[in-house]
Design a protein around this motif. Sequence first.
Motif, PDB file in Angstrom:
ATOM      1  N   ASP A 203      67.024  -8.280  59.117  1.00 56.60           N
ATOM      2  CA  ASP A 203      66.046  -7.895  58.210  1.00 56.60           C
ATOM      3  C   ASP A 203      65.113  -6.908  58.711  1.00 56.60           C
ATOM      4  O   ASP A 203      64.622  -6.028  57.996  1.00 56.60           O
ATOM      5  CB  ASP A 203      65.198  -9.055  57.473  1.00 56.60           C
ATOM      6  CG  ASP A 203      66.143 -10.031  56.705  1.00 56.60           C
ATOM      7  OD1 ASP A 203      67.017  -9.654  56.285  1.00 56.60           O
ATOM      8  OD2 ASP A 203      65.810 -11.267  56.502  1.00 56.60           O
ATOM      9  N   GLN A 206      66.911  -3.688  58.379  1.00 53.10           N
ATOM     10  CA  GLN A 206      67.014  -3.293  57.028  1.00 53.10           C
ATOM     11  C   GLN A 206      65.525  -2.544  56.801  1.00 53.10           C
ATOM     12  O   GLN A 206      65.403  -1.510  56.210  1.00 53.10           O
ATOM     13  CB  GLN A 206      66.944  -4.344  55.950  1.00 53.10           C
ATOM     14  CG  GLN A 206      67.019  -4.120  54.625  1.00 53.10           C
ATOM     15  CD  GLN A 206      66.567  -5.097  53.763  1.00 53.10           C
ATOM     16  OE1 GLN A 206      66.192  -4.946  52.745  1.00 53.10           O
ATOM     17  NE2 GLN A 206      66.825  -6.542  54.237  1.00 53.10           N
ATOM     18  N   GLY A 207      64.555  -3.389  57.183  1.00 58.00           N
ATOM     19  CA  GLY A 207      63.035  -2.779  57.034  1.00 58.00           C
ATOM     20  C   GLY A 207      62.877  -1.274  57.625  1.00 58.00           C
ATOM     21  O   GLY A 207      62.379  -0.518  57.006  1.00 58.00           O
ATOM     22  N   VAL A 210      64.804   1.187  55.697  1.00 58.81           N
ATOM     23  CA  VAL A 210      64.090   1.609  54.347  1.00 58.81           C
ATOM     24  C   VAL A 210      62.814   2.318  54.502  1.00 58.81           C
ATOM     25  O   VAL A 210      62.436   3.455  53.674  1.00 58.81           O
ATOM     26  CB  VAL A 210      63.851   0.180  53.605  1.00 58.81           C
ATOM     27  CG1 VAL A 210      62.971   0.367  52.395  1.00 58.81           C
ATOM     28  CG2 VAL A 210      65.206  -0.443  53.119  1.00 58.81           C
ATOM     29  N   VAL A 223      56.961  -6.262  58.123  1.00 56.08           N
ATOM     30  CA  VAL A 223      58.200  -6.693  57.753  1.00 56.08           C
ATOM     31  C   VAL A 223      58.321  -8.139  58.239  1.00 56.08           C
ATOM     32  O   VAL A 223      58.369  -8.442  59.436  1.00 56.08           O
ATOM     33  CB  VAL A 223      59.434  -5.817  58.491  1.00 56.08           C
ATOM     34  CG1 VAL A 223      60.906  -6.387  58.137  1.00 56.08           C
ATOM     35  CG2 VAL A 223      59.371  -4.371  58.208  1.00 56.08           C
ATOM     36  N   THR A 278      53.705  -8.904  53.094  1.00 59.99           N
ATOM     37  CA  THR A 278      55.099  -8.136  53.057  1.00 59.99           C
ATOM     38  C   THR A 278      55.277  -7.214  51.752  1.00 59.99           C
ATOM     39  O   THR A 278      56.366  -6.652  51.540  1.00 59.99           O
ATOM     40  CB  THR A 278      56.395  -8.992  53.365  1.00 59.99           C
ATOM     41  OG1 THR A 278      56.532  -9.908  52.554  1.00 59.99           O
ATOM     42  CG2 THR A 278      56.481  -9.497  54.927  1.00 59.99           C
ATOM     43  N   VAL A 281      56.167  -3.389  52.038  1.00 65.46           N
ATOM     44  CA  VAL A 281      57.353  -3.003  52.256  1.00 65.46           C
ATOM     45  C   VAL A 281      58.526  -3.390  51.144  1.00 65.46           C
ATOM     46  O   VAL A 281      59.517  -2.824  50.782  1.00 65.46           O
ATOM     47  CB  VAL A 281      58.082  -3.591  53.687  1.00 65.46           C
ATOM     48  CG1 VAL A 281      58.259  -5.074  53.613  1.00 65.46           C
ATOM     49  CG2 VAL A 281      59.248  -2.781  54.282  1.00 65.46           C
ATOM     50  N   TYR A 286      62.929  -3.384  50.196  1.00 63.37           N
ATOM     51  CA  TYR A 286      63.055  -4.408  51.095  1.00 63.37           C
ATOM     52  C   TYR A 286      63.081  -5.869  50.643  1.00 63.37           C
ATOM     53  O   TYR A 286      62.504  -6.349  49.844  1.00 63.37           O
ATOM     54  CB  TYR A 286      62.184  -4.514  52.405  1.00 63.37           C
ATOM     55  CG  TYR A 286      62.086  -5.666  53.149  1.00 63.37           C
ATOM     56  CD1 TYR A 286      62.806  -5.718  54.278  1.00 63.37           C
ATOM     57  CD2 TYR A 286      61.181  -6.759  53.076  1.00 63.37           C
ATOM     58  CE1 TYR A 286      63.019  -6.472  55.215  1.00 63.37           C
ATOM     59  CE2 TYR A 286      61.357  -7.701  53.980  1.00 63.37           C
ATOM     60  CZ  TYR A 286      62.185  -7.710  55.162  1.00 63.37           C
ATOM     61  OH  TYR A 286      62.259  -8.608  56.174  1.00 63.37           O
ATOM     62  N   GLU A 287      64.320  -6.485  51.111  1.00 62.96           N
ATOM     63  CA  GLU A 287      64.458  -7.797  50.758  1.00 62.96           C
ATOM     64  C   GLU A 287      64.704  -8.772  51.931  1.00 62.96           C
ATOM     65  O   GLU A 287      65.718  -8.109  52.504  1.00 62.96           O
ATOM     66  CB  GLU A 287      65.550  -8.195  49.587  1.00 62.96           C
ATOM     67  CG  GLU A 287      65.311  -7.411  48.265  1.00 62.96           C
ATOM     68  CD  GLU A 287      66.335  -7.546  47.318  1.00 62.96           C
ATOM     69  OE1 GLU A 287      67.495  -8.294  47.638  1.00 62.96           O
ATOM     70  OE2 GLU A 287      66.228  -7.058  46.117  1.00 62.96           O
ATOM     71  N   SER A 288      64.231  -9.906  51.987  1.00 59.23           N
ATOM     72  CA  SER A 288      64.597 -10.678  53.401  1.00 59.23           C
ATOM     73  C   SER A 288      65.716 -11.604  52.836  1.00 59.23           C
ATOM     74  O   SER A 288      65.918 -11.998  51.792  1.00 59.23           O
ATOM     75  CB  SER A 288      63.416 -11.516  53.983  1.00 59.23           C
ATOM     76  OG  SER A 288      62.879 -12.277  52.783  1.00 59.23           O
TER      77      SER A 288
END
Length: 329
Positions: A203, A206-207, A210, A223, A278, A281, A286-288
Amino acid sequence: MDTALVVGGTRFIGRHLVAELLDHGYDVTTFNRGNHDDPFAEDDRVARVEGDRTERRDLLQAKREVEPDAVFDCVAYKPRDVESATEIFSGVDAYVYISSGAAYADEDVPKREGETALESCSAEAATDDSPETYGARKAAGDRIVFQAADRGVNAMSVRPPVVYGPHDYTERLAYWVDRVAEYDEVVVPGDGTNLWQRVYAEDVAQGLRVVAEEGEPGEAYNVGDRNAVTLDRMLDLIADALGTSVERSYTSPRELSIVDLEPDDFPLYRDHPHLLDTTKVAELGYESTPLAEAMERTVESHREHGLTGEDNGPDRETEERLLDVLDTV
């Protein structure tokens, strides 16, 4: 953006970042000294430039060879590292600096970008290497990013809390995975409600991507796991991933002192709650990863590679001496 330079890229966060960028169609080059095994050595999709990021001429050479659209700075540990990078890569579409949740000075709950105060950093701390100055040095790097953005550099900052996941060489979480896997009862500092937000390594990757694609220059982005869990809940997640259960012996500072221990001798324990907002973001997309899924992957990797985290906390013999004492009370 098509080309990415990852400063670092072989160990933990950088390793996951390279995989994330490849999955999203980037041409990726790593830049490092070659002191660690390169997981992408046989991958012809990943180029590599050898050099020392603390040497200005090496960074300049990497810029000339790669001409990146985006630069991800995974190993900037001192303000001067960030200063050099933001000057050398001033013309890129995105320069993303990995800061830290440790950069926050105040114990706000949650900690918010632009609202919660950052650590101050003295000239002496700026050149230090000790863990005690880590947050201050990261905060100083943030300020340099903001100043660079004021000059027109497309520079941004990402602040993760404690990172966990496959290939985590710190082995902080591995300590608890090993305890739950190997023993029926574990010692837990406090009452298990200690809250120290974490973030899954994939993640973070990913952050970073993004933020590079959608973030605003001069901004910082927290994040983290969307659902922060207590130490107690973390043990539940580990046990579920292992298909087992574990008894906990909750201990006060006075009880721990019987065997000369303190609560913060245990990894992932913190006196004050550490929670990052968060929202900012998430607004970028963004998705965790769901916690159970992230923990299953992490536990599987730690067990596969024999990680025990034994150097991160009390040895089992000391724990058992304490458990024996508590059983007689």
